[in-house]
Write a protein that holds these residues in place. Sequence first.
Motif, PDB file in Angstrom:
ATOM      1  N   LYS A  25      47.447 108.508  49.645  1.00  0.00           N
ATOM      2  CA  LYS A  25      46.320 107.743  50.198  1.00  0.00           C
ATOM      3  C   LYS A  25      46.823 106.539  51.007  1.00  0.00           C
ATOM      4  CE  LYS A  25      42.858 109.028  46.763  1.00  0.00           C
ATOM      5  NZ  LYS A  25      41.982 108.537  45.686  1.00  0.00           N
ATOM      6  N   THR A  26      47.846 105.888  50.395  1.00  0.00           N
ATOM      7  CA  THR A  26      48.410 104.714  51.097  1.00  0.00           C
ATOM      8  C   THR A  26      48.980 105.122  52.464  1.00  0.00           C
ATOM      9  OG1 THR A  26      48.935 103.676  49.001  1.00  0.00           O
ATOM     10  CG2 THR A  26      50.061 102.822  50.956  1.00  0.00           C
ATOM     11  N   LEU A  27      49.708 106.223  52.436  1.00  0.00           N
ATOM     12  CA  LEU A  27      50.326 106.716  53.679  1.00  0.00           C
ATOM     13  C   LEU A  27      49.253 107.140  54.677  1.00  0.00           C
ATOM     14  CD1 LEU A  27      52.974 107.333  55.144  1.00  0.00           C
ATOM     15  CD2 LEU A  27      52.955 109.606  54.075  1.00  0.00           C
ATOM     16  N   ALA A  57      46.781 106.238  59.728  1.00  0.00           N
ATOM     17  CA  ALA A  57      45.543 106.210  60.535  1.00  0.00           C
ATOM     18  C   ALA A  57      45.472 104.936  61.350  1.00  0.00           C
ATOM     19  CB  ALA A  57      44.324 106.343  59.620  1.00  0.00           C
ATOM     20  N   GLU A  58      45.920 103.827  60.787  1.00  0.00           N
ATOM     21  CA  GLU A  58      45.903 102.554  61.492  1.00  0.00           C
ATOM     22  C   GLU A  58      46.927 102.553  62.626  1.00  0.00           C
ATOM     23  OE1 GLU A  58      44.051  99.767  61.296  1.00  0.00           O
ATOM     24  OE2 GLU A  58      42.703 100.890  59.975  1.00  0.00           O
ATOM     25  N   LEU A  59      48.075 103.237  62.370  1.00  0.00           N
ATOM     26  CA  LEU A  59      49.142 103.241  63.380  1.00  0.00           C
ATOM     27  C   LEU A  59      48.721 104.019  64.625  1.00  0.00           C
ATOM     28  CD1 LEU A  59      52.405 103.695  61.284  1.00  0.00           C
ATOM     29  CD2 LEU A  59      51.747 101.680  62.596  1.00  0.00           C
ATOM     30  N   ILE A  60      48.045 105.113  64.438  1.00  0.00           N
ATOM     31  CA  ILE A  60      47.809 106.023  65.567  1.00  0.00           C
ATOM     32  C   ILE A  60      46.371 105.976  66.077  1.00  0.00           C
ATOM     33  CG2 ILE A  60      49.644 107.576  64.783  1.00  0.00           C
ATOM     34  CD1 ILE A  60      47.415 109.442  63.788  1.00  0.00           C
ATOM     35  N   LYS A  61      45.600 104.995  65.661  1.00  0.00           N
ATOM     36  CA  LYS A  61      44.191 105.033  66.021  1.00  0.00           C
ATOM     37  C   LYS A  61      43.979 104.825  67.541  1.00  0.00           C
ATOM     38  CE  LYS A  61      43.326 100.176  64.856  1.00  0.00           C
ATOM     39  NZ  LYS A  61      42.500  99.235  64.086  1.00  0.00           N
ATOM     40  N   LEU A  94      54.347 108.160  63.800  1.00  0.00           N
ATOM     41  CA  LEU A  94      54.332 108.836  62.493  1.00  0.00           C
ATOM     42  C   LEU A  94      55.749 109.169  62.049  1.00  0.00           C
ATOM     43  CD1 LEU A  94      51.280 111.256  62.925  1.00  0.00           C
ATOM     44  CD2 LEU A  94      51.396 109.172  61.546  1.00  0.00           C
ATOM     45  N   LYS A  95      56.619 109.587  62.985  1.00  0.00           N
ATOM     46  CA  LYS A  95      57.998 109.928  62.638  1.00  0.00           C
ATOM     47  C   LYS A  95      58.718 108.693  62.121  1.00  0.00           C
ATOM     48  CE  LYS A  95      62.242 111.864  64.633  1.00  0.00           C
ATOM     49  NZ  LYS A  95      63.097 110.750  64.231  1.00  0.00           N
ATOM     50  N   PRO A 114      43.110 112.577  53.350  1.00  0.00           N
ATOM     51  CA  PRO A 114      42.589 112.553  54.730  1.00  0.00           C
ATOM     52  C   PRO A 114      42.926 111.217  55.424  1.00  0.00           C
ATOM     53  CG  PRO A 114      40.820 112.201  53.176  1.00  0.00           C
ATOM     54  CD  PRO A 114      42.027 112.488  52.352  1.00  0.00           C
ATOM     55  N   MET A 115      43.120 111.348  56.718  1.00  0.00           N
ATOM     56  CA  MET A 115      43.316 110.145  57.543  1.00  0.00           C
ATOM     57  C   MET A 115      42.000 109.904  58.289  1.00  0.00           C
ATOM     58  SD  MET A 115      47.184 110.528  59.101  1.00  0.00           S
ATOM     59  CE  MET A 115      46.792 111.999  60.027  1.00  0.00           C
ATOM     60  N   LYS A 116      41.440 108.733  58.131  1.00  0.00           N
ATOM     61  CA  LYS A 116      40.137 108.430  58.734  1.00  0.00           C
ATOM     62  C   LYS A 116      40.236 107.177  59.599  1.00  0.00           C
ATOM     63  CE  LYS A 116      37.307 110.521  55.145  1.00  0.00           C
ATOM     64  NZ  LYS A 116      36.221 110.302  54.175  1.00  0.00           N
ATOM     65  N   ASN A 117      39.437 107.244  60.657  1.00  0.00           N
ATOM     66  CA  ASN A 117      39.325 106.070  61.516  1.00  0.00           C
ATOM     67  C   ASN A 117      38.326 105.147  60.836  1.00  0.00           C
ATOM     68  OD1 ASN A 117      38.878 104.123  63.541  1.00  0.00           O
ATOM     69  ND2 ASN A 117      39.013 105.643  65.191  1.00  0.00           N
ATOM     70  N   LEU A 118      38.820 103.978  60.464  1.00  0.00           N
ATOM     71  CA  LEU A 118      37.998 103.078  59.685  1.00  0.00           C
ATOM     72  C   LEU A 118      36.850 102.489  60.520  1.00  0.00           C
ATOM     73  CD1 LEU A 118      40.763 101.187  57.667  1.00  0.00           C
ATOM     74  CD2 LEU A 118      39.331 103.101  56.918  1.00  0.00           C
ATOM     75  N   GLN A 119      37.028 102.469  61.817  1.00  0.00           N
ATOM     76  CA  GLN A 119      35.994 101.881  62.641  1.00  0.00           C
ATOM     77  C   GLN A 119      34.754 102.760  62.702  1.00  0.00           C
ATOM     78  OE1 GLN A 119      37.825 101.015  66.448  1.00  0.00           O
ATOM     79  NE2 GLN A 119      39.016  99.264  65.637  1.00  0.00           N
ATOM     80  N   ASN A 120      34.979 104.043  62.946  1.00  0.00           N
ATOM     81  CA  ASN A 120      33.824 104.944  63.043  1.00  0.00           C
ATOM     82  C   ASN A 120      33.749 105.945  61.898  1.00  0.00           C
ATOM     83  OD1 ASN A 120      35.963 106.633  63.669  1.00  0.00           O
ATOM     84  ND2 ASN A 120      35.436 106.744  65.887  1.00  0.00           N
TER      85      ASN A 120
END
Length: 597
Positions: free
Chosen positions: A55-57, A62-66, A77-78, A125-131
Motif C-alpha cells: 500500500k505504501t509503495l 501514484a504520487e511520483l507518476i501522477k 518507478l524503476k 491499487p495505485m490511485k490518483n488522489l486528486q480525482n
Amino acid sequence: MNENQKMNFTTQNRLIIFGLIFSTILIMAIAIFATVNIQKKLDESYQHFGQVISKTLAIESAELIKNASKNDAVKLLKAHSDLILKSHNDIVFIEFKNSDGESIYKAQNQTKSKNTQTNISVTSPMKNLQNNTNIGNVTVGLSGSIVDKVSSTTRASILFVFTIVWLVFAFVVLINTFLITRELKILHDGVAKISSGKFGYKIEAKEVSNEVLELFNAFNDMSNKLHLYEESNIEQLTLERNKLQAVLMSIANGVVVCDNNDTVTLINEHAKTLLELQDDQLLNSNIKNYVDSDGNFCFNEKIDEYKKLSLEEKSSKPVVFNVKLSDKTLKSIISPMFTQSHEYVGYIIVLIDITKEAEMDIMKSQFISNVSHELRTPVTVLRSYIDTLYNYGEDFNYEEQKEFIGTINSEIIRLNNMVNDILDFSRLDSNAKIEKSENDISQLVDYCVAEVQALLKEHNLTIKVEKEDNIPQVNCNYDAIARALTNYLSNAIKYAPQDSEIKVRLFQDMSNHQVVVTVRDEGIGIAPEYQKKVFDRFYRVENKTHSVKGTGLGLHLVKTTIEKHHHGHVFVNSQPNHGSTFGFSLPIDDIEDDDLV
C-alpha cells in the motif's frame, strides 16, 4: 526377593516409565502447539507487513507518476523500486501494472537468485488522489526469509526450553522415585526383621520426609510393643507348654505325639513303660521304625492305613488296633491333631494296657467252651439213660434200673451244680445286698462235711475235722458261706489222691478278731505262678493232674462271697507235690451297713 516383591517392583517401574512417556508426550504436544501458534501469528504479521509495504509503495508510486509522461513514469518507478529493493532484502520483486493490467515495469532484487521462491505476493491499487481514479496497481513479492529465520529461532528456543524442562522433570521424578524406593527398602528390611522374629528392631530415620518419618516412628513403636509383648508372653507360653507336658506325662494311658513326617515329638512316661523304652529312645525318631517283641514293625501298616483316610474320616473314625509286647497287649488308637484354626499338624497314638481285658476275653471264651462241654456231657448222659429206660426199661431188673436212676440222679446233681454256679456268679458279682444273720460256724462246718460224704466214698477218701472250742457266732449269710466251704471241699476231693485224708480246721484268730476255716488236701499242689490266679473268674489250672473239668467259676465265687459280701479274706498255700491248703477268714463283728458294694 519373592515373586510378590518382583511383581510390585515391576509395577513401580512401569508407573515411572509411563509417567515419563506421558510427560514427554505432553511437553511435545505443548511445544508443537506453541510452535504452530507462533508460526501462524508470524504468517499473519508477515502478511500484514506485505500489505503495508504494498500500500505504501502504491501511494508513493501514484504520487511520483501522477503528472509524468509514460517514459518518465517508467524511469521514476524503476528508480523508486530499485531504491526500495536495496533497502529491503526480503522483497523478491516489485511489479507495476497500468489500469488495463499490462505490466509497466517489474523490478527484480539482484541479491536474490532467480530460483528464490516467493512465499507472499501482495497487490495494492495505485490511485490518483486528486480525482480518485485507478491508474494501475503494484504487486510486491516477499520471500519470507525473515519469517523463516524467526520461526527457526523460535522453534529452537522452544525446543531448548522444553527439553530443559523435560530433563528437569525427569530428574526430579527419578530422584523422588529413588528416595521413595530407598525409604520403602528401609521399611521392607525392617518388616523382614520383624517377620524373622527380631522384635524390637528400630529403623534409623535420617533425611526422610515428614510423612515417612511418621511412618518410621509408627513402625518403631509397633516393633517395641511386639518386643514387650514377646517378653511378657514367652513366660506364659512356656508355662502353658509345661502344663500341657505335665498333663500328658500324668495321663494314665500312654501318649505318643507325632508330626506329619511320623517323627515322635512328645512321649509320656507311661508310653515309655508300655513300649519298654529307655529314656528318650524313641523321641525325635520315626515311630514306624518301632518293632514289637516279635521283631515286627507293629505301627507301620496301621499308620499307612490311617494316612490314606480323608481328613473327615480321620476325625470321625480313629484307627484302632492291638499291639503285642512280650506279656502285654496294648490297645492303640490313632487320632488326628489340629491347631485352633483346624489346621492338621500330625497325629496322636494313645496306648491302653488291655492285658487283663485280653486275658479275660480268653478266659470268657474258655469258660463258654467249658460250660458248653460240661453241659453237653450230663445232658447227653441223661438223654441216653432216660431214652434207654423209656424204651427198654422192662428188659432191666430192679438193680439195673436202680443203677440207671442213680446215674441219672448224679448227672442231674452235676448239672444243677453247674447251673447254680452260673446263677451265683451272676448274682454275687452284682451290687445286690445279701441277707445276713448270726450263725454258728462250727455247726456250718459239720453240715458241709456231711454234704460231701457221698463224694468221699466214691473216691475212697476220709475227712478229719479239727475245731477249736468256743468259736463265736459270725454275722453272715449261711447258705453263701456253706456253698463257699462246700466248693473248697469239692475241689479237695477232686484233686486229692485215692485213699488219702482231707483236713478241715476251724479256729479263731484273736489278733485280727477273725474266724478262719481251712481245707487241706494231699494232692499234687499248685505252682506258685498259678496261685495268684486261681481265684480269678474263668481261670482253671490245666496240667496232667489238674484235668478235672469245670466252669472255672467255683473259686471266684468263693472270693466274691467272702471278700465282696462278707469283708473277709481268701488265701491258698501250696507247694508242688506237697498238697494244697485253701482257706478263708470272716470278721467276727461285720457291719451290716457295709453289705452294699
